[in-house]
Design a protein around this motif. Sequence first.
Motif, short mmCIF file in Angstrom:
data_model
loop_
_atom_site.label_atom_id
_atom_site.label_comp_id
_atom_site.label_asym_id
_atom_site.label_seq_id
_atom_site.Cartn_x
_atom_site.Cartn_y
_atom_site.Cartn_z
N MET A 106 0.84 -1.21 0.00
CA MET A 106 0.00 0.00 0.00
C MET A 106 0.87 1.25 0.00
O MET A 106 0.55 2.25 -0.66
N GLY A 107 1.99 1.22 0.72
CA GLY A 107 2.93 2.34 0.69
C GLY A 107 3.53 2.53 -0.69
O GLY A 107 3.67 3.66 -1.17
N ALA A 108 3.85 1.43 -1.36
CA ALA A 108 4.40 1.52 -2.72
C ALA A 108 3.39 2.12 -3.68
O ALA A 108 3.74 2.94 -4.54
N ILE A 109 2.13 1.74 -3.52
CA ILE A 109 1.08 2.30 -4.38
C ILE A 109 0.98 3.81 -4.16
O ILE A 109 0.87 4.58 -5.12
N MET A 110 1.04 4.24 -2.90
CA MET A 110 1.00 5.68 -2.64
C MET A 110 2.24 6.37 -3.21
O MET A 110 2.14 7.44 -3.81
N ASN A 111 3.43 5.75 -3.04
CA ASN A 111 4.65 6.33 -3.61
C ASN A 111 4.53 6.49 -5.12
O ASN A 111 4.90 7.53 -5.67
N PHE A 112 4.04 5.45 -5.79
CA PHE A 112 3.86 5.54 -7.24
C PHE A 112 2.87 6.64 -7.61
O PHE A 112 3.09 7.38 -8.57
N SER A 113 1.80 6.77 -6.84
CA SER A 113 0.82 7.82 -7.12
C SER A 113 1.45 9.20 -7.00
O SER A 113 1.20 10.08 -7.83
N PHE A 114 2.27 9.41 -5.98
CA PHE A 114 2.94 10.69 -5.80
C PHE A 114 3.95 10.93 -6.92
O PHE A 114 4.07 12.04 -7.44
N LEU A 115 4.67 9.88 -7.31
CA LEU A 115 5.64 10.01 -8.40
C LEU A 115 4.93 10.31 -9.72
O LEU A 115 5.38 11.16 -10.49
N PHE A 116 3.84 9.61 -9.99
CA PHE A 116 3.07 9.87 -11.21
C PHE A 116 2.56 11.31 -11.24
O PHE A 116 2.37 11.89 -12.30
N SER A 117 2.31 11.86 -10.05
CA SER A 117 1.79 13.23 -9.96
C SER A 117 2.88 14.29 -10.02
O SER A 117 2.60 15.47 -9.87
N GLY A 118 4.12 13.85 -10.20
CA GLY A 118 5.22 14.80 -10.39
C GLY A 118 5.98 15.17 -9.14
O GLY A 118 6.83 16.06 -9.16
N THR A 119 5.69 14.51 -8.00
CA THR A 119 6.39 14.81 -6.76
C THR A 119 7.55 13.83 -6.60
O THR A 119 7.33 12.63 -6.55
N ILE A 120 8.74 14.36 -6.48
CA ILE A 120 9.91 13.49 -6.31
C ILE A 120 10.21 13.35 -4.82
O ILE A 120 9.96 12.31 -4.24
N SER A 121 10.75 14.34 -4.17
CA SER A 121 11.03 14.35 -2.74
C SER A 121 11.71 13.04 -2.31
O SER A 121 12.67 12.61 -2.93
N VAL A 122 11.20 12.38 -1.27
CA VAL A 122 11.79 11.13 -0.77
C VAL A 122 11.13 9.90 -1.38
O VAL A 122 11.49 8.78 -1.03
N ASN A 123 10.17 10.10 -2.27
CA ASN A 123 9.41 8.97 -2.81
C ASN A 123 10.26 7.91 -3.51
O ASN A 123 10.03 6.72 -3.29
N PRO A 124 11.24 8.26 -4.34
CA PRO A 124 12.04 7.19 -4.96
C PRO A 124 12.81 6.36 -3.94
O PRO A 124 12.85 5.13 -4.04
N GLN A 125 13.38 7.01 -2.94
CA GLN A 125 14.12 6.29 -1.90
C GLN A 125 13.18 5.39 -1.12
O GLN A 125 13.49 4.21 -0.88
N MET A 126 12.03 5.91 -0.73
CA MET A 126 11.06 5.10 0.01
C MET A 126 10.59 3.91 -0.82
O MET A 126 10.45 2.80 -0.30
N LEU A 127 10.38 4.14 -2.09
CA LEU A 127 9.94 3.07 -2.97
C LEU A 127 11.00 1.99 -3.11
O LEU A 127 10.71 0.79 -3.06
N LEU A 128 12.25 2.38 -3.25
CA LEU A 128 13.34 1.41 -3.36
C LEU A 128 13.43 0.55 -2.10
O LEU A 128 13.52 -0.68 -2.18
#
Length: 167
Positions: A106-128
């Motif tokens: 569920m966290g990965a789905i939220m990270n992908f949603s934020f990334l798809f929306s153009g927000t980088i921030s800590v999302n790639p690290q959290m996703l990895l």
Amino acid sequence: MFVRFLRDSKIAAFALLLMRLYLGYKWLTSGWGKVTGGGFDASGYLHGAVANATGENAAVQTWWANFLEAIAIPNAGLFSYLVMWGEVLVGMALILGIFTTFAALMGAIMNFSFLFSGTISVNPQMLLWTIFILVAGYNAGRFGLDRYILPFFRQRFTRTDGPIGQM
């Protein structure tokens, strides 16, 4: 070989515990700030993401902007609720190590949603880091409540009387 290490090693389980605690803290504090901040509303964020789908250097793909316009923006109240409480619940589950792989998914789905929306921030690290937890499976929750809860569910919901339908 590396996957076997992630899934079986107690050393990996300890490293995954540290990852889980970090990710859980990030999710929990982010969500709790939204819950207690008094009226979190994602509609501005959603409109901003749609605006970033145009221009020469669009940060948001058209198909995602179409989804946001057709589904998310008309239901911004629901999406706001899902984001803030989703972040809190994912954070708590990762910290406690309960239903760890589901919480990570569920966290990965939220990270992908934020990334798809153009927000980088800590999302790639959290996703990895979340991918490591997902690959590790049960071992990611070895030092958590999964150690006690998952065997209960396996025992409770595993059929031992033969094929389904056989009496």
